[in-house]
Design an enzyme around this catalytic site. Structure first.
Site, PDB file in Angstrom:
ATOM      1  N   PHE A  37       0.849  -1.184   0.000  1.00  0.00           N
ATOM      2  CA  PHE A  37       0.000   0.000   0.000  1.00  0.00           C
ATOM      3  C   PHE A  37       0.888   1.239   0.000  1.00  0.00           C
ATOM      4  O   PHE A  37       1.901   1.280   0.687  1.00  0.00           O
ATOM      5  CB  PHE A  37      -0.924  -0.007   1.224  1.00  0.00           C
ATOM      6  CG  PHE A  37      -2.093   0.916   1.095  1.00  0.00           C
ATOM      7  CD1 PHE A  37      -3.193   0.561   0.334  1.00  0.00           C
ATOM      8  CD2 PHE A  37      -2.088   2.149   1.723  1.00  0.00           C
ATOM      9  CE1 PHE A  37      -4.275   1.413   0.206  1.00  0.00           C
ATOM     10  CE2 PHE A  37      -3.159   3.012   1.605  1.00  0.00           C
ATOM     11  CZ  PHE A  37      -4.259   2.647   0.843  1.00  0.00           C
ATOM     12  N   PHE A  54      -0.644  -2.639   8.346  1.00  0.00           N
ATOM     13  CA  PHE A  54      -1.298  -3.400   9.408  1.00  0.00           C
ATOM     14  C   PHE A  54      -0.812  -4.851   9.426  1.00  0.00           C
ATOM     15  O   PHE A  54      -0.727  -5.475  10.487  1.00  0.00           O
ATOM     16  CB  PHE A  54      -2.819  -3.352   9.223  1.00  0.00           C
ATOM     17  CG  PHE A  54      -3.590  -3.986  10.336  1.00  0.00           C
ATOM     18  CD1 PHE A  54      -3.815  -3.306  11.526  1.00  0.00           C
ATOM     19  CD2 PHE A  54      -4.096  -5.271  10.202  1.00  0.00           C
ATOM     20  CE1 PHE A  54      -4.531  -3.895  12.560  1.00  0.00           C
ATOM     21  CE2 PHE A  54      -4.817  -5.866  11.228  1.00  0.00           C
ATOM     22  CZ  PHE A  54      -5.031  -5.174  12.409  1.00  0.00           C
ATOM     23  N   ALA A  88       4.356   2.847   4.603  1.00  0.00           N
ATOM     24  CA  ALA A  88       4.003   4.266   4.545  1.00  0.00           C
ATOM     25  C   ALA A  88       2.523   4.411   4.874  1.00  0.00           C
ATOM     26  O   ALA A  88       1.671   3.913   4.144  1.00  0.00           O
ATOM     27  CB  ALA A  88       4.303   4.840   3.167  1.00  0.00           C
ATOM     28  N   ILE A  89       2.262   5.067   5.991  1.00  0.00           N
ATOM     29  CA  ILE A  89       0.887   5.328   6.414  1.00  0.00           C
ATOM     30  C   ILE A  89       0.692   6.840   6.331  1.00  0.00           C
ATOM     31  O   ILE A  89       1.368   7.601   7.028  1.00  0.00           O
ATOM     32  CB  ILE A  89       0.635   4.823   7.848  1.00  0.00           C
ATOM     33  CG1 ILE A  89       1.074   3.361   7.992  1.00  0.00           C
ATOM     34  CG2 ILE A  89      -0.831   4.984   8.219  1.00  0.00           C
ATOM     35  CD1 ILE A  89       1.132   2.870   9.426  1.00  0.00           C
ATOM     36  N   ILE A  90      -0.213   7.249   5.461  1.00  0.00           N
ATOM     37  CA  ILE A  90      -0.423   8.676   5.211  1.00  0.00           C
ATOM     38  C   ILE A  90      -1.809   9.064   5.723  1.00  0.00           C
ATOM     39  O   ILE A  90      -2.808   8.425   5.380  1.00  0.00           O
ATOM     40  CB  ILE A  90      -0.276   8.983   3.704  1.00  0.00           C
ATOM     41  CG1 ILE A  90       1.124   8.554   3.230  1.00  0.00           C
ATOM     42  CG2 ILE A  90      -0.529  10.463   3.431  1.00  0.00           C
ATOM     43  CD1 ILE A  90       1.308   8.563   1.731  1.00  0.00           C
ATOM     44  N   HIS A 115      -8.785   6.236  10.383  1.00  0.00           N
ATOM     45  CA  HIS A 115      -8.118   5.003   9.959  1.00  0.00           C
ATOM     46  C   HIS A 115      -6.602   5.084  10.171  1.00  0.00           C
ATOM     47  O   HIS A 115      -5.970   4.128  10.624  1.00  0.00           O
ATOM     48  CB  HIS A 115      -8.446   4.732   8.485  1.00  0.00           C
ATOM     49  CG  HIS A 115      -7.904   3.452   7.959  1.00  0.00           C
ATOM     50  ND1 HIS A 115      -8.423   2.229   8.306  1.00  0.00           N
ATOM     51  CD2 HIS A 115      -6.890   3.200   7.103  1.00  0.00           C
ATOM     52  CE1 HIS A 115      -7.750   1.275   7.687  1.00  0.00           C
ATOM     53  NE2 HIS A 115      -6.810   1.840   6.951  1.00  0.00           N
ATOM     54  N   PHE A 128      12.261  -0.430  12.520  1.00  0.00           N
ATOM     55  CA  PHE A 128      10.950   0.116  12.180  1.00  0.00           C
ATOM     56  C   PHE A 128      11.146   1.262  11.196  1.00  0.00           C
ATOM     57  O   PHE A 128      11.538   2.359  11.581  1.00  0.00           O
ATOM     58  CB  PHE A 128      10.277   0.613  13.466  1.00  0.00           C
ATOM     59  CG  PHE A 128       8.897   1.152  13.284  1.00  0.00           C
ATOM     60  CD1 PHE A 128       7.810   0.296  13.242  1.00  0.00           C
ATOM     61  CD2 PHE A 128       8.673   2.515  13.185  1.00  0.00           C
ATOM     62  CE1 PHE A 128       6.525   0.786  13.102  1.00  0.00           C
ATOM     63  CE2 PHE A 128       7.394   3.025  13.035  1.00  0.00           C
ATOM     64  CZ  PHE A 128       6.320   2.151  12.996  1.00  0.00           C
ATOM     65  N   ARG A 136      10.587  11.906   2.639  1.00  0.00           N
ATOM     66  CA  ARG A 136      11.270  10.906   3.461  1.00  0.00           C
ATOM     67  C   ARG A 136      11.622   9.639   2.686  1.00  0.00           C
ATOM     68  O   ARG A 136      12.224   8.726   3.229  1.00  0.00           O
ATOM     69  CB  ARG A 136      10.404  10.576   4.676  1.00  0.00           C
ATOM     70  CG  ARG A 136      10.411  11.706   5.683  1.00  0.00           C
ATOM     71  CD  ARG A 136       9.178  11.758   6.567  1.00  0.00           C
ATOM     72  NE  ARG A 136       9.272  12.865   7.508  1.00  0.00           N
ATOM     73  CZ  ARG A 136       9.040  14.143   7.208  1.00  0.00           C
ATOM     74  NH1 ARG A 136       8.692  14.480   5.977  1.00  0.00           N
ATOM     75  NH2 ARG A 136       9.157  15.085   8.117  1.00  0.00           N
TER      76      ARG A 136
END
Length: 156
Positions: free
Chosen positions: A23, A58, A81-83, A89, A114, A128
């Site tokens: 993702f 996740f 990558a969590i945006i 969410h 991590f 980043r």
């Protein structure tokens, strides 16, 4: 005082896994490239580096659990990558991915890093992943190399 630390060099025999989420692949692909670059630059052999892809951040802890249970790797680098979007969410996924990776790492006492970005917008993620702020995948792998060597030095 004796200082014990991990060096930033590999013998070429270390086996390392990178577990990366698909993702936001435009970002995570760059993080993986950075991790691979660090591994090879510090003496790792490309054939000793495995890439394990999971659907999203996740799922990182679940794959990490399986990988560490097998005991085939000297270290594991987790990348994602969590945006942030317009719903909560982001908060749930980032919290569970972070806690899950930490819990599995503590359970096995393994060298794990991590490298999951948690950003407010796509621009911060791009910065980043190899532009203004460097490549956090490269940094995560470099940290992993240091931790693997530290564990060797302290007999872990």
């Amino acid at each position: 005082m004796n200082v014990i630390e991990g060096k930033l060099n590999l013998t070429g025999n270390e086996r390392v896994a990178v577990i990366a989420s698909r993702f936001n692949h435009l970002i995570t692909d760059r993080l993986v490239e950075g991790a691979r670059d660090s591994f090879v630059r510090h003496g790792g052999k490309d054939e000793h580096l495995d890439l394990i892809l999971v659907p999203g951040a996740f799922e990182l802890p679940f794959a990490l659990e399986k990988v560490l249970a097998q005991g085939d790797y000297d270290g594991v680098c987790c990348l994602g990558a969590i945006i942030r979007g317009s719903t909560p969410h982001f908060d749930y996924v980032s919290a569970e991915a972070t806690k899950g990776i930490a819990n599995v790492t503590l359970k096995y006492g393994a060298a794990v890093t991590f490298g999951v970005l948690t950003t407010d917008n796509i621009e911060q993620a791009i910065e980043r992943a190899g532009t203004k702020v460097g490549n956090k995948g490269f940094e995560a792998m470099t940290g992993l190399i240091e931790m693997m060597n530290l564990y060797k030095n302290i007999g872990a």
